[in-house]
Design a protein around this motif. Sequence first.
Motif, PDB file in Angstrom:
ATOM      1  N   LYS A 104      -2.852   2.010  -2.924  1.00  0.00           N
ATOM      2  CA  LYS A 104      -3.892   1.066  -2.512  1.00  0.00           C
ATOM      3  C   LYS A 104      -4.666   0.440  -3.665  1.00  0.00           C
ATOM      4  CE  LYS A 104      -7.528   4.446  -1.671  1.00  0.00           C
ATOM      5  NZ  LYS A 104      -8.483   4.951  -0.686  1.00  0.00           N
ATOM      6  N   GLU A 105      -4.596   1.020  -4.861  1.00  0.00           N
ATOM      7  CA  GLU A 105      -5.350   0.455  -5.991  1.00  0.00           C
ATOM      8  C   GLU A 105      -4.480  -0.291  -7.002  1.00  0.00           C
ATOM      9  OE1 GLU A 105      -8.017   3.293  -7.682  1.00  0.00           O
ATOM     10  OE2 GLU A 105      -8.753   3.916  -5.717  1.00  0.00           O
ATOM     11  N   HIS A 106      -3.204  -0.413  -6.713  1.00  0.00           N
ATOM     12  CA  HIS A 106      -2.315  -1.153  -7.604  1.00  0.00           C
ATOM     13  C   HIS A 106      -2.724  -2.633  -7.595  1.00  0.00           C
ATOM     14  CE1 HIS A 106       1.345  -3.082  -9.107  1.00  0.00           C
ATOM     15  NE2 HIS A 106       1.662  -1.887  -9.621  1.00  0.00           N
ATOM     16  N   PRO A 107      -2.653  -3.309  -8.731  1.00  0.00           N
ATOM     17  CA  PRO A 107      -3.063  -4.719  -8.793  1.00  0.00           C
ATOM     18  C   PRO A 107      -2.345  -5.623  -7.784  1.00  0.00           C
ATOM     19  CG  PRO A 107      -2.769  -3.867 -11.005  1.00  0.00           C
ATOM     20  CD  PRO A 107      -2.290  -2.794 -10.067  1.00  0.00           C
ATOM     21  N   THR A 163      -1.227  -4.732  -4.841  1.00  0.00           N
ATOM     22  CA  THR A 163      -1.773  -4.425  -3.526  1.00  0.00           C
ATOM     23  C   THR A 163      -3.127  -5.093  -3.352  1.00  0.00           C
ATOM     24  OG1 THR A 163      -0.637  -2.279  -3.563  1.00  0.00           O
ATOM     25  CG2 THR A 163      -2.401  -2.553  -1.955  1.00  0.00           C
ATOM     26  N   VAL A 164      -3.952  -5.014  -4.373  1.00  0.00           N
ATOM     27  CA  VAL A 164      -5.267  -5.646  -4.318  1.00  0.00           C
ATOM     28  C   VAL A 164      -5.110  -7.159  -4.157  1.00  0.00           C
ATOM     29  CG1 VAL A 164      -7.405  -6.067  -5.609  1.00  0.00           C
ATOM     30  CG2 VAL A 164      -6.342  -3.796  -5.638  1.00  0.00           C
ATOM     31  N   ARG A 175       0.836  -1.204   0.000  1.00  0.00           N
ATOM     32  CA  ARG A 175       0.000   0.000   0.000  1.00  0.00           C
ATOM     33  C   ARG A 175       0.866   1.246   0.000  1.00  0.00           C
ATOM     34  NH1 ARG A 175      -4.370  -1.723   4.508  1.00  0.00           N
ATOM     35  NH2 ARG A 175      -5.865  -2.704   3.121  1.00  0.00           N
ATOM     36  N   LYS A 196      -4.231  -7.904  -0.584  1.00  0.00           N
ATOM     37  CA  LYS A 196      -5.403  -7.759   0.279  1.00  0.00           C
ATOM     38  C   LYS A 196      -6.295  -8.993   0.167  1.00  0.00           C
ATOM     39  CE  LYS A 196      -8.982  -4.451   1.507  1.00  0.00           C
ATOM     40  NZ  LYS A 196      -9.557  -3.143   1.234  1.00  0.00           N
TER      41      LYS A 196
END
Length: 52
Positions: free
Chosen positions: A21-24, A26-27, A16, A30
């Motif tokens: 937080k929206e990088h592939p 990072t997702v 993150r 999560k």
Amino acid sequence: MTEAHRLHEQVLQLRRRVLGKEHPHTVDSKQRVAEFAARLDTHQSEGPDREP
């Protein structure tokens, strides 16, 4: 919290911070933390006397 869960959380926090937080990646991290937590919850709710 298990050591593995703690490490998953650390990776997620690092991604993150570095990637956003929206990088592939990072997702994906999560999602892995969520899956790990769900498996851990299922395993713990089965208890020691129940078979998987």
